[in-house]
Design a protein around this motif. Sequence first.
Motif, PDB file in Angstrom:
ATOM      1  N   TYR A 363       0.870  -1.174   0.000  1.00  0.00           N
ATOM      2  CA  TYR A 363       0.000   0.000   0.000  1.00  0.00           C
ATOM      3  C   TYR A 363       0.904   1.220   0.000  1.00  0.00           C
ATOM      4  N   ASP A 364       0.760   2.055  -1.013  1.00  0.00           N
ATOM      5  CA  ASP A 364       1.611   3.233  -1.165  1.00  0.00           C
ATOM      6  C   ASP A 364       0.720   4.467  -1.276  1.00  0.00           C
ATOM      7  N   GLU A 365       0.675   5.258  -0.215  1.00  0.00           N
ATOM      8  CA  GLU A 365      -0.159   6.462  -0.194  1.00  0.00           C
ATOM      9  C   GLU A 365       0.668   7.630  -0.710  1.00  0.00           C
ATOM     10  N   LEU A 366       0.168   8.290  -1.737  1.00  0.00           N
ATOM     11  CA  LEU A 366       0.959   9.297  -2.435  1.00  0.00           C
ATOM     12  C   LEU A 366       0.491  10.724  -2.193  1.00  0.00           C
ATOM     13  N   ILE A 367      -0.701  10.920  -1.679  1.00  0.00           N
ATOM     14  CA  ILE A 367      -1.161  12.292  -1.500  1.00  0.00           C
ATOM     15  C   ILE A 367      -0.406  12.956  -0.360  1.00  0.00           C
ATOM     16  N   VAL A 368      -0.272  14.254  -0.455  1.00  0.00           N
ATOM     17  CA  VAL A 368       0.253  15.077   0.629  1.00  0.00           C
ATOM     18  C   VAL A 368      -0.897  15.964   1.090  1.00  0.00           C
ATOM     19  N   PRO A 369      -1.283  15.890   2.367  1.00  0.00           N
ATOM     20  CA  PRO A 369      -2.394  16.736   2.822  1.00  0.00           C
ATOM     21  C   PRO A 369      -2.165  18.196   2.446  1.00  0.00           C
ATOM     22  N   GLY A 370      -3.206  18.790   1.902  1.00  0.00           N
ATOM     23  CA  GLY A 370      -3.117  20.163   1.423  1.00  0.00           C
ATOM     24  C   GLY A 370      -3.032  20.262  -0.083  1.00  0.00           C
ATOM     25  N   ASP A 371      -2.664  19.159  -0.746  1.00  0.00           N
ATOM     26  CA  ASP A 371      -2.593  19.165  -2.209  1.00  0.00           C
ATOM     27  C   ASP A 371      -3.982  19.315  -2.819  1.00  0.00           C
TER      28      ASP A 371
END
Length: 508
Positions: A363-371
């Motif tokens: 599982y690879d989470e790619l989002i950065v909060p705020g994007d």
Amino acid sequence: MRALLLVRRGAPLTRSHVHTLRRKGFEPFVLSSLPSDGGAQFRRMCEQIEVEYSIAEGVAITSDEVAEVVKTVDGLVFCLTQADSLRPLMAEANRLLGAPDVPPHALVNTLDKHLMRRTLCADGLSGLDSVPVTDPTLRQRIAAGETFVVKPRRGVGSLCVGLAREWADVERLQRAFGEGPADADMMAEYFADNELIAESFFDGREISLEIIRQDGASVYAVDHDKALIEFGTDTVLERGMASPVTILTDEELARARSVAEQAMAVLGLTDGGYHVEMRVNADGVAEIVEINPRVGGGMVWESIHLQYDRSITDDWIDVLSSRPVAPLGERRCGSYAQLAYPREQRQLLGVDRNPAMPDPVIYDELIVPGDVPIAHREYFGALVLWRTELATHREEVAALVPVEYCSFVYSPGLSGRPVLLVLEPDWDTLRAAVAVDGVDVVVCHQGPVVVTPEYDDIRDGLALLVQVSDWSTVHSILETVAGAEIAGIMAPHDVTREAEALIRKALA
């Protein structure tokens, strides 16, 4: 021995590719096109991993810049890139270095989707038409019932790719492409010296082949199918991939591979790693969608490694360094990947996972909060990979396809309630802020927001995240909350005391 590594705008995979080249016995020299921040973050990363590097002057590396590195850096034996747009430059560098690769012009004719289609048509390997969207007959053909896929001649990541069933669909994509790149857009280079084309839509089941070629012959090919693909008017999203394929018969897959082999031979693609996308219709006829002269993304590398314990990148490096590539061997298992994309162009706060689904192996989470995702292209929010047993692969894939593992959490924005500003908080301050009733909590921060259990605990209490480049100016904060009543300001650190004073002065 050394290897030249070409990367786009300080790409995040640079660190991984440097590690791979070192593990294979080659010390890299990295040449990057100009990152959106001018290269500050890329320089820090290169210094951390102690790799030599240089940064090009523009958002696209030039052939002169590549030639200068080849001339001045001692010990280079080959060049590698995973970026489509840099692939002709890689071939030119390898021509200068004497490393096995394809002629640079073959890559130009492959990466230009209009030229590729015309080449394949001329050799009887495609029955599809390709015209610029400015072609005066296109509108009439669409009105007469023909369906087209609109795309840039040179593109990547489904940038401005969409299905056109009526002329309004074409106009929508023309407007999006005409707007040009967004701020700090990784795809800025694709808006220059480029145009939209329209290709005849070929209705069928879609697959991809990952192929390693050496000395004009394919050493191996690994198949994946697009078990879940979404055709929209503004982009095309591949949301589920299974390997081995579940949507073709063995005979159909063999015919598709034969068409891919013929196409690569016609295009002059003799050596390297290739991601070939194809569609197969109900009659078993196969058509090339596109050929990407690099390793596939979106969990393809991980899927092959899981199934065969092989790195397709390692095998490509062996081709470049004139080492023999071993046969693939037997599959150990199957795989299914979900590619999760945010559906809205709104600020992201996080990702929730579906606890009812089986645990994935990756599982690879790619989002950065705020994007905030940019429209008209792929924006990978998370990548998920499951292992399947070969004996039950089809059944396992069929159970996984209709269920989403990831759902995205978006910031609700300002509701009209009073705003509580929180400047560069610690966790205790954040917990206190989200416990306040009747306010919209706006967190202002300078560095990236790192997803931790503490962040997940307070995430749902946030209204907005505002990234501040420098605490000596509060313009972005004031712009975000303009017109709102400020219920309070929380600034727990000395670094933000001056910013708090500036905000209070501006609000007085």
